[in-house]
Design a protein around this motif. Structure first.
Motif, mmCIF file in Angstrom:
data_model
loop_
_atom_site.group_PDB
_atom_site.id
_atom_site.type_symbol
_atom_site.label_atom_id
_atom_site.label_comp_id
_atom_site.label_asym_id
_atom_site.label_seq_id
_atom_site.Cartn_x
_atom_site.Cartn_y
_atom_site.Cartn_z
ATOM 1 N N PRO A 1 0.806 -1.222 0.000
ATOM 2 C CA PRO A 1 0.000 0.000 0.000
ATOM 3 C C PRO A 1 0.838 1.270 0.000
ATOM 4 C CG PRO A 1 -0.493 -1.378 1.937
ATOM 5 C CD PRO A 1 0.569 -2.065 1.146
ATOM 6 N N GLU A 2 2.082 1.185 0.492
ATOM 7 C CA GLU A 2 2.941 2.354 0.526
ATOM 8 C C GLU A 2 3.302 2.826 -0.885
ATOM 9 O OE1 GLU A 2 4.423 -0.673 1.935
ATOM 10 O OE2 GLU A 2 3.214 -0.372 3.715
ATOM 11 N N ALA A 3 3.293 1.917 -1.846
ATOM 12 C CA ALA A 3 3.688 2.248 -3.213
ATOM 13 C C ALA A 3 2.529 2.801 -4.035
ATOM 14 C CB ALA A 3 4.249 1.005 -3.899
ATOM 15 N N GLU A 4 1.309 2.639 -3.558
ATOM 16 C CA GLU A 4 0.139 3.017 -4.349
ATOM 17 C C GLU A 4 0.120 4.484 -4.790
ATOM 18 O OE1 GLU A 4 -4.601 2.890 -3.741
ATOM 19 O OE2 GLU A 4 -3.493 1.101 -3.175
ATOM 20 N N PRO A 5 0.430 5.453 -3.930
ATOM 21 C CA PRO A 5 0.408 6.847 -4.407
ATOM 22 C C PRO A 5 1.369 7.115 -5.562
ATOM 23 C CG PRO A 5 0.548 6.778 -2.017
ATOM 24 C CD PRO A 5 0.716 5.376 -2.500
ATOM 25 N N PHE A 6 2.506 6.452 -5.548
ATOM 26 C CA PHE A 6 3.479 6.650 -6.615
ATOM 27 C C PHE A 6 3.025 5.977 -7.904
ATOM 28 C CE2 PHE A 6 5.779 6.675 -2.564
ATOM 29 C CZ PHE A 6 6.244 7.984 -2.595
ATOM 30 N N LEU A 7 2.399 4.824 -7.768
ATOM 31 C CA LEU A 7 1.920 4.109 -8.947
ATOM 32 C C LEU A 7 0.719 4.807 -9.569
ATOM 33 C CD1 LEU A 7 2.282 0.489 -7.557
ATOM 34 C CD2 LEU A 7 3.734 1.620 -9.231
ATOM 35 N N VAL A 8 -0.161 5.326 -8.734
ATOM 36 C CA VAL A 8 -1.342 6.031 -9.234
ATOM 37 C C VAL A 8 -0.911 7.274 -10.012
ATOM 38 C CG1 VAL A 8 -3.357 7.366 -8.499
ATOM 39 C CG2 VAL A 8 -2.941 5.104 -7.538
ATOM 40 N N ALA A 9 0.161 7.905 -9.588
ATOM 41 C CA ALA A 9 0.661 9.087 -10.285
ATOM 42 C C ALA A 9 1.136 8.757 -11.697
ATOM 43 C CB ALA A 9 1.792 9.729 -9.486
ATOM 44 N N ALA A 10 1.485 7.498 -11.955
ATOM 45 C CA ALA A 10 1.969 7.086 -13.270
ATOM 46 C C ALA A 10 0.854 6.656 -14.216
ATOM 47 C CB ALA A 10 2.973 5.944 -13.103
ATOM 48 N N VAL A 11 -0.370 6.576 -13.743
ATOM 49 C CA VAL A 11 -1.480 6.082 -14.567
ATOM 50 C C VAL A 11 -1.683 6.905 -15.838
ATOM 51 C CG1 VAL A 11 -3.987 5.718 -14.625
ATOM 52 C CG2 VAL A 11 -2.639 4.830 -12.733
ATOM 53 N N PRO A 12 -1.673 8.238 -15.797
ATOM 54 C CA PRO A 12 -1.866 8.979 -17.054
ATOM 55 C C PRO A 12 -0.823 8.629 -18.126
ATOM 56 C CG PRO A 12 -2.090 10.465 -15.194
ATOM 57 C CD PRO A 12 -1.605 9.145 -14.647
ATOM 58 N N GLN A 13 0.433 8.486 -17.726
ATOM 59 C CA GLN A 13 1.480 8.138 -18.683
ATOM 60 C C GLN A 13 1.303 6.711 -19.191
ATOM 61 O OE1 GLN A 13 2.175 9.521 -15.646
ATOM 62 N NE2 GLN A 13 2.916 11.539 -16.226
ATOM 63 N N LEU A 14 0.884 5.811 -18.309
ATOM 64 C CA LEU A 14 0.658 4.432 -18.726
ATOM 65 C C LEU A 14 -0.521 4.327 -19.681
ATOM 66 C CD1 LEU A 14 1.274 2.571 -15.354
ATOM 67 C CD2 LEU A 14 2.657 2.409 -17.434
ATOM 68 N N LEU A 15 -1.580 5.079 -19.413
ATOM 69 C CA LEU A 15 -2.720 5.066 -20.329
ATOM 70 C C LEU A 15 -2.323 5.620 -21.697
ATOM 71 C CD1 LEU A 15 -5.741 6.111 -18.092
ATOM 72 C CD2 LEU A 15 -5.426 3.944 -19.294
ATOM 73 N N GLU A 16 -1.505 6.657 -21.699
ATOM 74 C CA GLU A 16 -1.037 7.221 -22.967
ATOM 75 C C GLU A 16 -0.170 6.215 -23.716
ATOM 76 O OE1 GLU A 16 1.756 10.894 -24.429
ATOM 77 O OE2 GLU A 16 0.524 11.186 -22.646
ATOM 78 N N ALA A 17 0.607 5.441 -22.982
ATOM 79 C CA ALA A 17 1.480 4.438 -23.603
ATOM 80 C C ALA A 17 0.697 3.292 -24.228
ATOM 81 C CB ALA A 17 2.476 3.896 -22.577
ATOM 82 N N THR A 18 -0.555 3.093 -23.826
ATOM 83 C CA THR A 18 -1.362 2.027 -24.432
ATOM 84 C C THR A 18 -1.697 2.340 -25.885
ATOM 85 O OG1 THR A 18 -3.448 2.979 -23.655
ATOM 86 C CG2 THR A 18 -2.400 1.317 -22.245
ATOM 87 N N GLY A 19 -1.546 3.586 -26.297
ATOM 88 C CA GLY A 19 -1.780 3.962 -27.682
ATOM 89 C C GLY A 19 -0.508 4.037 -28.508
ATOM 90 N N ASP A 20 0.605 3.566 -27.961
ATOM 91 C CA ASP A 20 1.889 3.627 -28.658
ATOM 92 C C ASP A 20 1.894 2.700 -29.878
ATOM 93 O OD1 ASP A 20 4.750 4.802 -27.854
ATOM 94 O OD2 ASP A 20 5.021 2.883 -28.897
ATOM 95 N N LYS A 21 2.703 3.063 -30.856
ATOM 96 C CA LYS A 21 2.795 2.250 -32.079
ATOM 97 C C LYS A 21 3.509 0.928 -31.829
ATOM 98 C CE LYS A 21 2.725 6.177 -35.188
ATOM 99 N NZ LYS A 21 3.467 6.976 -36.170
ATOM 100 N N SER A 22 4.432 0.933 -30.872
ATOM 101 C CA SER A 22 5.193 -0.272 -30.558
ATOM 102 C C SER A 22 4.343 -1.230 -29.730
ATOM 103 C CB SER A 22 6.454 0.103 -29.783
ATOM 104 O OG SER A 22 7.068 -1.052 -29.268
ATOM 105 N N LYS A 23 4.201 -2.450 -30.231
ATOM 106 C CA LYS A 23 3.392 -3.444 -29.530
ATOM 107 C C LYS A 23 3.987 -3.789 -28.165
ATOM 108 C CE LYS A 23 1.204 -7.950 -30.167
ATOM 109 N NZ LYS A 23 0.181 -7.684 -29.217
ATOM 110 N N ALA A 24 5.299 -3.808 -28.069
ATOM 111 C CA ALA A 24 5.955 -4.137 -26.799
ATOM 112 C C ALA A 24 5.628 -3.084 -25.733
ATOM 113 C CB ALA A 24 7.456 -4.248 -26.996
#
Length: 103
Positions: free
Chosen positions: A7-30
């Motif tokens: 649970p201590e890591a959750e605030p840091f991970l939640v902060a990365a969600v916008p970048q991760l969602l944007e990365a789901t539209g990347d051209k690279s499948k990996a």
């Protein structure tokens, strides 16, 4: 980090969600697959009370300017979250109804 479920890591991970969602539209499948896996791991371990904090990122992922793969990933993550915490997502439906209807 998300898979550890600390649970201590959750605030840091939640902060990365916008970048991760944007990365789901990347051209690279990996990159796209890695972003989806990271988001799924985070959403599996996340507290249901975190939905309010994630709402701006979720709404951006469903927005008009979002790429179709990003919209698909966001809807799939919402589905997973709804299965995990139906009452919490039910309360957020007031906010989510219009962006989903506009798809």
């Amino acid at each position: 980090l998300a898979e550890a479920g600390k649970p201590e890591a959750e605030p840091f991970l939640v902060a990365a969600v916008p970048q991760l969602l944007e990365a789901t539209g990347d051209k690279s499948k990996a990159i796209k697959d890695a972003a989806v896996l990271a988001l799924k791991a985070l959403f599996e371990k996340m507290s249901p009370f975190g939905i309010e904090i994630l709402m701006p990122a979720i709404l951006t992922g469903l927005g008009v300017k979002a790429k179709p793969p990003t919209k698909e990933a966001t809807l799939n993550l919402l589905t997973d979250l709804a299965a995990k915490a139906p009452k919490t997502v039910g309360h957020a439906l007031v906010i989510l109804a219009m962006p989903v209807a506009e798809l």
